[in-house]
Design a protein around this motif. Structure first.
Motif, short mmCIF file in Angstrom:
data_model
loop_
_atom_site.label_atom_id
_atom_site.label_comp_id
_atom_site.label_asym_id
_atom_site.label_seq_id
_atom_site.Cartn_x
_atom_site.Cartn_y
_atom_site.Cartn_z
N ASN A 89 -10.76 20.77 -17.88
CA ASN A 89 -11.40 20.40 -19.13
C ASN A 89 -10.66 20.54 -20.34
OD1 ASN A 89 -13.70 19.40 -17.94
ND2 ASN A 89 -14.95 21.50 -18.08
N HIS A 90 -9.99 22.03 -20.55
CA HIS A 90 -8.98 22.23 -21.40
C HIS A 90 -7.66 21.11 -21.62
CE1 HIS A 90 -6.83 24.50 -24.50
NE2 HIS A 90 -5.69 24.40 -23.54
N VAL A 91 -7.29 20.59 -20.43
CA VAL A 91 -6.23 19.79 -20.36
C VAL A 91 -6.67 18.52 -21.15
CG1 VAL A 91 -4.45 18.77 -18.90
CG2 VAL A 91 -4.73 21.11 -18.87
N LEU A 92 -7.83 17.99 -20.48
CA LEU A 92 -8.19 16.75 -20.68
C LEU A 92 -8.46 16.72 -22.36
CD1 LEU A 92 -10.59 15.81 -17.74
CD2 LEU A 92 -8.43 14.86 -18.35
N ASN A 93 -9.26 17.81 -22.73
CA ASN A 93 -9.58 17.94 -24.20
C ASN A 93 -8.36 17.88 -25.21
OD1 ASN A 93 -12.16 17.79 -24.10
ND2 ASN A 93 -12.18 20.11 -23.76
N GLU A 94 -7.10 18.30 -24.68
CA GLU A 94 -5.66 18.38 -25.44
C GLU A 94 -5.10 17.07 -25.35
OE1 GLU A 94 -4.93 20.79 -27.27
OE2 GLU A 94 -6.58 21.75 -27.02
N MET A 95 -5.40 16.37 -24.37
CA MET A 95 -4.74 14.83 -24.25
C MET A 95 -5.19 13.86 -25.32
SD MET A 95 -4.72 14.36 -19.93
CE MET A 95 -4.29 12.76 -20.12
N LYS A 96 -3.96 13.13 -25.68
CA LYS A 96 -4.47 12.13 -26.82
C LYS A 96 -4.97 10.75 -25.80
CE LYS A 96 -1.58 13.76 -30.35
NZ LYS A 96 -0.49 13.34 -31.31
N VAL A 97 -5.71 10.15 -26.35
CA VAL A 97 -6.25 8.87 -25.53
C VAL A 97 -5.28 7.75 -26.18
CG1 VAL A 97 -8.05 7.24 -25.24
CG2 VAL A 97 -8.39 9.65 -25.28
#
Length: 108
Positions: A89-97
């Motif tokens: 979840n942390h990694v996905l939240n930090e990723m730019k779309v």
């Protein structure tokens, strides 16, 4: 952290050697466990889960020691799973779309 989780899961899996129970394919040779005084807990599997093996346990059930060990291993696996989900979840939240992905989404 990921290495620690992987080692924890490896330890959990390796601890299942020499247990009081085993798993058998549903279409397997059922005379094996009946001749060894094991009982097969009849579990009705859904068609989409045909690959799941059937547990075979001793006729008298599992010992308290084995039961406690299984509960402890389940708790450890759950903790590792929760930690892995938190990391994901942390990694996905930090990723730019990517902008190309945003453009391709349907307009509401």
């Amino acid at each position: 952290m990921i290495v620690v989780m992987a080692l924890g899961m490896q330890d959990i899996l390796e601890s299942f050697q020499g247990t009081e129970f085993f798993y058998m394919e549903q279409a397997g040779n059922r005379s094996l466990y009946s001749s060894l005084s094991f009982r097969n807990k009849v579990v009705q599997r859904q068609d989409e889960k045909w690959w799941l093996p059937v547990p075979c346990i001793p006729s008298g059930g599992l010992s308290d020691k084995c039961r406690k060990h299984l509960k402890h291993q389940r708790d450890c696996a759950n903790q590792i799973h929760k930690a892995a989900m938190a990391i994901n979840n942390h990694v996905l939240n930090e990723m730019k779309v990517p902008e190309s992905y945003m453009v391709g989404l349907p307009k509401v």
